[in-house]
Scaffold this motif. Sequence first.
Motif, PDB file in Angstrom:
ATOM      1  N   ALA A   1       0.841  -1.196   0.000  1.00 22.62           N
ATOM      2  CA  ALA A   1       0.000   0.000   0.000  1.00 22.62           C
ATOM      3  C   ALA A   1       0.878   1.248   0.000  1.00 22.62           C
ATOM      4  O   ALA A   1       1.914   1.305   0.653  1.00 22.62           O
ATOM      5  CB  ALA A   1      -0.924   0.005   1.206  1.00 22.62           C
ATOM      6  N   ARG A   2       0.472   2.243  -0.747  1.00 21.81           N
ATOM      7  CA  ARG A   2       1.214   3.503  -0.814  1.00 21.81           C
ATOM      8  C   ARG A   2       0.982   4.310   0.453  1.00 21.81           C
ATOM      9  O   ARG A   2      -0.101   4.323   1.013  1.00 21.81           O
ATOM     10  CB  ARG A   2       0.750   4.306  -2.017  1.00 21.81           C
ATOM     11  CG  ARG A   2       1.147   3.700  -3.318  1.00 21.81           C
ATOM     12  CD  ARG A   2       0.838   4.682  -4.453  1.00 21.81           C
ATOM     13  NE  ARG A   2       1.377   4.167  -5.677  1.00 21.81           N
ATOM     14  CZ  ARG A   2       0.656   3.589  -6.630  1.00 21.81           C
ATOM     15  NH1 ARG A   2      -0.640   3.471  -6.482  1.00 21.81           N
ATOM     16  NH2 ARG A   2       1.223   3.145  -7.726  1.00 21.81           N
ATOM     17  N   ARG A   3       2.034   5.000   0.879  1.00 26.72           N
ATOM     18  CA  ARG A   3       1.933   5.954   1.986  1.00 26.72           C
ATOM     19  C   ARG A   3       1.868   7.336   1.355  1.00 26.72           C
ATOM     20  O   ARG A   3       2.885   7.989   1.189  1.00 26.72           O
ATOM     21  CB  ARG A   3       3.154   5.849   2.898  1.00 26.72           C
ATOM     22  CG  ARG A   3       3.268   4.582   3.660  1.00 26.72           C
ATOM     23  CD  ARG A   3       4.514   4.493   4.529  1.00 26.72           C
ATOM     24  NE  ARG A   3       5.224   5.752   4.691  1.00 26.72           N
ATOM     25  CZ  ARG A   3       6.540   5.867   4.853  1.00 26.72           C
ATOM     26  NH1 ARG A   3       7.287   4.799   4.860  1.00 26.72           N
ATOM     27  NH2 ARG A   3       7.118   7.032   5.006  1.00 26.72           N
ATOM     28  N   LEU A   4       0.695   7.772   0.977  1.00 25.36           N
ATOM     29  CA  LEU A   4       0.538   9.051   0.302  1.00 25.36           C
ATOM     30  C   LEU A   4       0.495  10.187   1.311  1.00 25.36           C
ATOM     31  O   LEU A   4      -0.120  10.075   2.370  1.00 25.36           O
ATOM     32  CB  LEU A   4      -0.732   9.070  -0.544  1.00 25.36           C
ATOM     33  CG  LEU A   4      -0.760   8.088  -1.719  1.00 25.36           C
ATOM     34  CD1 LEU A   4      -2.080   8.207  -2.457  1.00 25.36           C
ATOM     35  CD2 LEU A   4       0.401   8.317  -2.659  1.00 25.36           C
ATOM     36  N   ALA A   5       1.163  11.272   0.955  1.00 33.29           N
ATOM     37  CA  ALA A   5       1.186  12.457   1.807  1.00 33.29           C
ATOM     38  C   ALA A   5       1.091  13.692   0.927  1.00 33.29           C
ATOM     39  O   ALA A   5       1.464  13.669  -0.249  1.00 33.29           O
ATOM     40  CB  ALA A   5       2.471  12.492   2.624  1.00 33.29           C
ATOM     41  N   SER A   6       0.614  14.765   1.503  1.00 31.00           N
ATOM     42  CA  SER A   6       0.525  16.027   0.772  1.00 31.00           C
ATOM     43  C   SER A   6       1.931  16.550   0.481  1.00 31.00           C
ATOM     44  O   SER A   6       2.916  16.114   1.084  1.00 31.00           O
ATOM     45  CB  SER A   6      -0.247  17.060   1.592  1.00 31.00           C
ATOM     46  OG  SER A   6       0.519  17.430   2.732  1.00 31.00           O
TER      47      SER A   6
END
Length: 64
Positions: free
Chosen positions: A7-12
């Motif tokens: 799973a991707r660890r998406l951040a702004s």
Amino acid sequence: MPMNKSARRLASIAVAAECCDVSTKTIRRYIAAGRITGYRIGPRLLKVDLEELDQLLRPVGGAA
């Protein structure tokens, strides 16, 4: 729902910049240069994968 390892660890952009201690402009430059991938969420929101940022790290000096 459990998260899997892929799973991707998406951040702004702002959070990513803070994690790397760089400006948001630098993160945007990395995206424009193709060093990391930007993911558009909706018409304006842009996020990056923190795993990709981690992969940019390189040891310098006497590190083995």
